[in-house]
Write a protein that holds these residues in place. Structure first.
Motif, PDB file in Angstrom:
ATOM      1  N   UNK A  55     -65.921 -37.677  49.936  1.00 50.29           N
ATOM      2  CA  UNK A  55     -64.815 -36.854  49.430  1.00 50.29           C
ATOM      3  C   UNK A  55     -63.477 -37.587  49.423  1.00 50.29           C
ATOM      4  N   UNK A  56     -63.058 -38.088  48.259  1.00 49.43           N
ATOM      5  CA  UNK A  56     -61.833 -38.876  48.189  1.00 49.43           C
ATOM      6  C   UNK A  56     -60.569 -38.035  48.351  1.00 49.43           C
ATOM      7  N   UNK A  57     -60.652 -36.762  47.987  1.00 48.10           N
ATOM      8  CA  UNK A  57     -59.467 -35.907  48.092  1.00 48.10           C
ATOM      9  C   UNK A  57     -59.143 -35.629  49.553  1.00 48.10           C
ATOM     10  N   UNK A  58     -60.141 -35.179  50.307  1.00 52.23           N
ATOM     11  CA  UNK A  58     -59.915 -34.920  51.731  1.00 52.23           C
ATOM     12  C   UNK A  58     -59.482 -36.184  52.459  1.00 52.23           C
ATOM     13  N   UNK A  59     -60.129 -37.314  52.110  1.00 55.33           N
ATOM     14  CA  UNK A  59     -59.807 -38.569  52.779  1.00 55.33           C
ATOM     15  C   UNK A  59     -58.371 -38.990  52.540  1.00 55.33           C
ATOM     16  N   UNK A  60     -57.925 -38.889  51.294  1.00 56.26           N
ATOM     17  CA  UNK A  60     -56.554 -39.292  50.968  1.00 56.26           C
ATOM     18  C   UNK A  60     -55.539 -38.360  51.605  1.00 56.26           C
ATOM     19  N   UNK A  61     -55.784 -37.066  51.521  1.00 60.55           N
ATOM     20  CA  UNK A  61     -54.845 -36.108  52.113  1.00 60.55           C
ATOM     21  C   UNK A  61     -54.704 -36.347  53.615  1.00 60.55           C
ATOM     22  N   UNK A  62     -55.816 -36.624  54.295  1.00 57.53           N
ATOM     23  CA  UNK A  62     -55.768 -36.875  55.739  1.00 57.53           C
ATOM     24  C   UNK A  62     -54.900 -38.088  56.065  1.00 57.53           C
ATOM     25  N   UNK A  63     -54.924 -39.102  55.191  1.00 54.65           N
ATOM     26  CA  UNK A  63     -54.151 -40.317  55.434  1.00 54.65           C
ATOM     27  C   UNK A  63     -52.656 -40.125  55.182  1.00 54.65           C
ATOM     28  N   UNK A  64     -52.305 -39.363  54.148  1.00 54.99           N
ATOM     29  CA  UNK A  64     -50.901 -39.313  53.719  1.00 54.99           C
ATOM     30  C   UNK A  64     -50.163 -38.045  54.116  1.00 54.99           C
ATOM     31  N   UNK A  65     -50.893 -37.013  54.561  1.00 55.91           N
ATOM     32  CA  UNK A  65     -50.227 -35.756  54.888  1.00 55.91           C
ATOM     33  C   UNK A  65     -49.151 -35.907  55.961  1.00 55.91           C
ATOM     34  N   UNK A  66     -49.371 -36.749  57.000  1.00 60.30           N
ATOM     35  CA  UNK A  66     -48.294 -36.913  57.996  1.00 60.30           C
ATOM     36  C   UNK A  66     -46.963 -37.325  57.364  1.00 60.30           C
ATOM     37  N   UNK A  67     -47.008 -38.177  56.351  1.00 61.67           N
ATOM     38  CA  UNK A  67     -45.774 -38.606  55.678  1.00 61.67           C
ATOM     39  C   UNK A  67     -45.036 -37.403  55.100  1.00 61.67           C
ATOM     40  N   UNK A  68     -45.767 -36.523  54.437  1.00 65.37           N
ATOM     41  CA  UNK A  68     -45.147 -35.361  53.817  1.00 65.37           C
ATOM     42  C   UNK A  68     -44.732 -34.314  54.849  1.00 65.37           C
ATOM     43  N   UNK A  69     -45.253 -34.460  56.072  1.00 69.25           N
ATOM     44  CA  UNK A  69     -44.811 -33.610  57.186  1.00 69.25           C
ATOM     45  C   UNK A  69     -43.653 -34.251  57.956  1.00 69.25           C
ATOM     46  N   UNK A  70     -43.108 -35.341  57.398  1.00 66.71           N
ATOM     47  CA  UNK A  70     -42.027 -36.100  58.029  1.00 66.71           C
ATOM     48  C   UNK A  70     -42.455 -36.695  59.365  1.00 66.71           C
ATOM     49  N   UNK A  71     -43.709 -37.090  59.432  1.00 66.98           N
ATOM     50  CA  UNK A  71     -44.226 -37.785  60.614  1.00 66.98           C
ATOM     51  C   UNK A  71     -44.491 -39.221  60.174  1.00 66.98           C
ATOM     52  N   UNK A  72     -43.439 -40.042  60.173  1.00 63.84           N
ATOM     53  CA  UNK A  72     -43.486 -41.347  59.517  1.00 63.84           C
ATOM     54  C   UNK A  72     -44.018 -42.472  60.398  1.00 63.84           C
ATOM     55  N   UNK A  73     -44.097 -42.258  61.690  1.00 58.10           N
ATOM     56  CA  UNK A  73     -44.513 -43.321  62.597  1.00 58.10           C
ATOM     57  C   UNK A  73     -45.803 -42.920  63.274  1.00 58.10           C
ATOM     58  N   UNK A  74     -46.797 -43.792  63.182  1.00 60.08           N
ATOM     59  CA  UNK A  74     -48.112 -43.505  63.750  1.00 60.08           C
ATOM     60  C   UNK A  74     -48.521 -44.639  64.669  1.00 60.08           C
ATOM     61  N   UNK A  75     -49.556 -44.408  65.444  1.00 58.34           N
ATOM     62  CA  UNK A  75     -50.089 -45.473  66.289  1.00 58.34           C
ATOM     63  C   UNK A  75     -50.874 -46.437  65.432  1.00 58.34           C
ATOM     64  N   UNK A  76     -50.709 -47.710  65.676  1.00 61.76           N
ATOM     65  CA  UNK A  76     -51.278 -48.744  64.809  1.00 61.76           C
ATOM     66  C   UNK A  76     -52.780 -48.646  64.691  1.00 61.76           C
ATOM     67  N   UNK A  77     -53.461 -48.219  65.745  1.00 64.54           N
ATOM     68  CA  UNK A  77     -54.920 -48.226  65.706  1.00 64.54           C
ATOM     69  C   UNK A  77     -55.497 -47.089  64.877  1.00 64.54           C
ATOM     70  N   UNK A  78     -54.664 -46.229  64.324  1.00 67.13           N
ATOM     71  CA  UNK A  78     -55.178 -45.161  63.476  1.00 67.13           C
ATOM     72  C   UNK A  78     -55.674 -45.703  62.142  1.00 67.13           C
TER      73      UNK A  78
END
Length: 215
Positions: free
Chosen positions: A184-207
């Motif tokens: 499922x490419x839609x679910x996969x992409x949304x999971x990767x980029x949704x934090x950005x749109x939630x203004x959560x711009x910094x993540x742990x590198x190992x994610x």
């Protein structure tokens, strides 16, 4: 955001798939007709095909209208987030960070990043300075370029699916298989980029190690 993509593809798949089955059924009936001439059968088959293609073309236009609208909204939101003005005091913070250099601890750096978490450019600025001094390396910026590339890739994949539907290229690829849990490419992409749109711009590198390329 992009949540309606799956519904759009499923509707397209259902209507066009049903139309194709009807075309195949009608074509077989024409073949079985014993009283028609070969020319009459050929003309009837072409008419059945035109009827199917008319439905497919209509649904293709509707699907692309919906898909493009959803991606336009996503790109617009991406642009707005990148263009958000930073608070005026951030320049003083950046100057102070630069003066302190390597003497800032990871704990201090994480708190500074947290204080600017709602502004993308601020997060990028302070994170870049910290990383240049080998500080807070376990935190990585979820970059706008990364998000755009993910959106571009998903849009290209959906475009290929829609245009290739019912052709020899992916004749057996239905929306159900395209959107299966395995790929499922839609679910996969949304999971990767949704934090950005939630203004959560910094993540742990190992994610996601690929985020390292966006710093």
């Amino acid at each position: 955001m992009l949540e309606q993509l799956k519904s759009t593809l499923n509707i397209f798949d259902h209507i066009v798939g049903e139309a194709y089955q009807n075309y195949e059924h009608e074509k077989q009936e024409i073949v079985n007709e014993t009283k028609w001439t070969a020319k009459a059968k050929e003309e009837a088959t072409q008419e059945a095909l035109k009827k199917f293609e008319k439905i497919k073309d209509r649904e293709l236009r509707d699907a692309f209208k919906s898909v493009n609208s959803q991606f336009d909204d996503a790109y617009k939101k991406l642009n707005e987030i990148v263009a958000e003005r930073p608070p005026e005091e951030v320049s003083q913070t950046i100057q102070a960070i630069s003066i302190c250099g390597k003497y800032i601890t990871d704990f201090e750096a994480e708190n500074i990043i947290e204080s600017y978490k709602d502004n993308y450019i601020c997060c990028k600025a302070v994170t870049s300075i910290f990383h240049s001094n080998d500080i807070c390396k376990n935190k990585t910026l979820l970059g706008a370029d990364y998000v755009k590339n993910e959106l571009d890739g998903l849009k290209d994949g959906i475009t290929t699916f829609l245009y290739g539907y019912g052709t020899g290229k992916n004749n057996n690829l239905s929306a159900a298989s395209y959107l299966s849990e395995e790929i499922n490419p839609i679910n996969g992409t949304i999971a990767k980029i949704q934090p950005f749109f939630n203004h959560d711009f910094v993540v742990r590198s190992n994610l996601d190690d690929r985020l390292d390329n966006q710093r």
